[in-house]
Scaffold this active site. Structure first.
Site, PDB file in Angstrom:
ATOM      1  N   SER A  58     -19.675  -8.371  67.840  1.00 49.43           N
ATOM      2  CA  SER A  58     -18.399  -8.120  66.308  1.00 49.43           C
ATOM      3  C   SER A  58     -17.281  -8.824  66.899  1.00 49.43           C
ATOM      4  O   SER A  58     -16.785  -8.398  68.003  1.00 49.43           O
ATOM      5  CB  SER A  58     -18.540  -6.803  65.583  1.00 49.43           C
ATOM      6  OG  SER A  58     -17.234  -7.340  64.871  1.00 49.43           O
ATOM      7  N   LYS A 110     -24.224  -1.807  55.209  1.00 47.97           N
ATOM      8  CA  LYS A 110     -23.064  -1.651  54.572  1.00 47.97           C
ATOM      9  C   LYS A 110     -23.434  -0.696  53.013  1.00 47.97           C
ATOM     10  O   LYS A 110     -23.252  -0.708  51.698  1.00 47.97           O
ATOM     11  CB  LYS A 110     -23.031  -3.038  54.010  1.00 47.97           C
ATOM     12  CG  LYS A 110     -22.663  -4.116  54.738  1.00 47.97           C
ATOM     13  CD  LYS A 110     -23.109  -5.247  54.897  1.00 47.97           C
ATOM     14  CE  LYS A 110     -21.890  -5.825  55.499  1.00 47.97           C
ATOM     15  NZ  LYS A 110     -21.611  -7.693  55.018  1.00 47.97           N
ATOM     16  N   ASP A 127     -16.536  -9.632  51.499  1.00 43.98           N
ATOM     17  CA  ASP A 127     -16.743 -11.101  51.749  1.00 43.98           C
ATOM     18  C   ASP A 127     -17.306 -11.933  50.686  1.00 43.98           C
ATOM     19  O   ASP A 127     -16.452 -13.279  50.268  1.00 43.98           O
ATOM     20  CB  ASP A 127     -18.600 -10.921  51.879  1.00 43.98           C
ATOM     21  CG  ASP A 127     -18.944 -10.730  53.112  1.00 43.98           C
ATOM     22  OD1 ASP A 127     -17.390 -10.682  54.183  1.00 43.98           O
ATOM     23  OD2 ASP A 127     -19.834 -10.171  53.405  1.00 43.98           O
ATOM     24  N   GLY A 186     -27.434 -10.568  51.358  1.00 42.97           N
ATOM     25  CA  GLY A 186     -26.064  -9.563  51.460  1.00 42.97           C
ATOM     26  C   GLY A 186     -24.908 -10.710  50.489  1.00 42.97           C
ATOM     27  O   GLY A 186     -24.260 -10.525  49.342  1.00 42.97           O
TER      28      GLY A 186
HETATM   29  P1  ATR Z   1     -27.169 -11.427  54.000  1.00 42.05           P
HETATM   30  O1  ATR Z   1     -27.608  -9.854  54.104  1.00 42.05           O
HETATM   31  O2  ATR Z   1     -26.425 -11.657  56.371  1.00 42.05           O
HETATM   32  O3  ATR Z   1     -27.481 -12.860  53.652  1.00 42.05           O
HETATM   33  P2  ATR Z   1     -30.625 -11.463  55.146  1.00 42.05           P
HETATM   34  O4  ATR Z   1     -30.130 -10.611  54.043  1.00 42.05           O
HETATM   35  O5  ATR Z   1     -31.201 -11.607  56.337  1.00 42.05           O
HETATM   36  O6  ATR Z   1     -29.131 -11.876  55.432  1.00 42.05           O
HETATM   37  O7  ATR Z   1     -30.218 -12.555  53.822  1.00 42.05           O
HETATM   38  C1  ATR Z   1     -30.737 -14.208  55.095  1.00 42.05           C
HETATM   39  C2  ATR Z   1     -31.345 -15.102  53.869  1.00 42.05           C
HETATM   40  O8  ATR Z   1     -31.923 -16.042  54.481  1.00 42.05           O
HETATM   41  C3  ATR Z   1     -32.286 -14.306  52.451  1.00 42.05           C
HETATM   42  O9  ATR Z   1     -32.133 -15.548  51.704  1.00 42.05           O
HETATM   43  C4  ATR Z   1     -33.660 -15.458  53.376  1.00 42.05           C
HETATM   44  O10 ATR Z   1     -34.415 -15.163  53.226  1.00 42.05           O
HETATM   45  P3  ATR Z   1     -35.875 -14.421  52.530  1.00 42.05           P
HETATM   46  O11 ATR Z   1     -35.517 -13.552  51.422  1.00 42.05           O
HETATM   47  O12 ATR Z   1     -36.854 -15.248  52.004  1.00 42.05           O
HETATM   48  O13 ATR Z   1     -36.190 -13.929  53.589  1.00 42.05           O
HETATM   49  C5  ATR Z   1     -32.692 -16.898  54.405  1.00 42.05           C
HETATM   50  N1  ATR Z   1     -33.486 -17.190  55.470  1.00 42.05           N
HETATM   51  C6  ATR Z   1     -33.580 -17.158  56.580  1.00 42.05           C
HETATM   52  N2  ATR Z   1     -34.894 -17.507  56.867  1.00 42.05           N
HETATM   53  C7  ATR Z   1     -34.866 -18.373  56.682  1.00 42.05           C
HETATM   54  C8  ATR Z   1     -36.180 -19.649  56.997  1.00 42.05           C
HETATM   55  N3  ATR Z   1     -36.609 -19.980  57.690  1.00 42.05           N
HETATM   56  N4  ATR Z   1     -36.450 -20.516  55.628  1.00 42.05           N
HETATM   57  C9  ATR Z   1     -36.011 -19.988  54.394  1.00 42.05           C
HETATM   58  N5  ATR Z   1     -34.840 -19.155  54.013  1.00 42.05           N
HETATM   59  C10 ATR Z   1     -34.710 -18.424  55.405  1.00 42.05           C
END
Ligand code: ATR
Length: 277
Positions: A14, A65, A101, A130
């Site tokens: 962090s 969270k 955020d 999120g």
């Molecule tokens: P946060 O809460 O921080 O937004 P998260 O819930 O882990 O993090 O979300 C990550 C996002 O990145 C998701 O929308 C994920 O898509 P999926 O819902 O299909 O998992 C997206 N993401 C991560 N790696 C990806 C990849 N290689 N291609 C497309 N989308 C990806």
């Protein structure tokens, strides 16, 4: 002495202590802000005992969270919209929760691209996690007519749209070039590009000349998406501003001063990201 901190599991990565530590020094406040590692199974008890622990409140990061949101007695509309809280504070003995955020993203967008509304009445969001939820909420609050959500896992985008209502529409990940054509703002909320890994592979030529491209990834500061947007002459909005601005409301609640996001603060975090700190 007022005490606050950032709670997560793990928490070592962090950068929030750098931000709040800078402000404590800047405003001459006798307070502290530390990293606090709390395991998920202990988080509900931890949040319920902030006062006994001598904390005025805390930031909350992954994966706690949702637990923080559930633990709060008073939930601000931003936290309700996202279903998760990143900022907790005690007021009159009651635990309050917010999700800053959304504020952080919109504030940084307004400051770095004040003309963002001029590009059209719809925006396109890549991702449905999120962070996407917080940003969708921000744009809906700002009065945008349509928020298009594109996610690799379409069902997640559909759940998000169902939560927010008809102004949020769902589009196929494979059709992201078409779906973002004409967007006033295109935002990457996925982890693609983090630490230079992966590529969104987007064709930005379909965006209008006044489109703004934003990324919430801030390591590196200039992601491939932002570099390509800049190369096309589009306004690029980096992810670091969101991190800095989301910290403002919490600091004000705990320490009683509304802090400023200054170039000096930005430089401190940039130095840390670039390994110069
Ligand atoms: P946060 O809460 O921080 O937004 P998260 O819930 O882990 O993090 O979300 C990550 C996002 O990145 C998701 O929308 C994920 O898509 P999926 O819902 O299909 O998992 C997206 N993401 C991560 N790696 C990806 C990849 N290689 N291609 C497309 N989308 C990806």
């Amino acid at each position: 002495m007022k005490r606050a901190g950032v709670v997560g599991w793990p928490i070592e990565h962090s950068r929030s202590p750098l931000i709040h530590g800078h402000w404590l020094k800047e405003y001459g406040i006798a307070g502290s802000y530390t990293k606090i590692a709390v395991a998920p199974e202990e988080a509900a008890d931890f949040f319920a005992s902030l006062a006994q622990r001598g904390l005025a409140g805390c930031n909350v990061t992954v994966p706690l969270k949702e637990i923080a949101f559930a633990a709060a007695e008073v939930k601000d509309p931003s936290a309700v919209a996202v279903g998760a809280a990143n900022t907790l504070w005690l007021d009159g003995g009651r635990l309050h929760a917010a999700n800053t955020d959304s504020f952080g993203f919109m504030r940084h967008l307004e400051l770095s691209a004040p003309q963002w509304r001029e590009g059209g009445d719809q925006v396109a969001i890549l991702g449905a996690g999120g962070a996407a939820r917080a940003i969708v909420h921000g744009f809906l609050e700002a009065g945008v007519a349509e928020v298009r959500v594109l996610n690799r896992t379409r069902a997640r985008a559909e759940a998000l749209a169902a939560h927010f209502g008809p102004r949020v529409t769902v589009h196929d990940w494979a059709a992201r070039d078409n779906a973002s054509a004409g967007a006033a703002v295109l935002v990457n909320t996925t982890t693609i590009g983090m630490k230079g890994v992966g590529s969104l592979g987007m064709d930005l030529s379909r965006l209008g000349p006044r489109a703004v491209v934003a990324d919430i990834v801030y390591v590196p500061l200039e992601t491939e998406l932002l570099a390509r947007a800049r190369a096309r002459g589009l306004t690029a909005v980096d992810g670091l501003g969101m991190l800095l601005h989301q910290a403002v409301p919490g600091f004000e609640r705990w320490f009683g001063v509304r802090p400023e996001v200054t170039p000096e603060l930005r430089d401190i975090i940039v130095a840390d990201i670039e390994g110069r700190a």
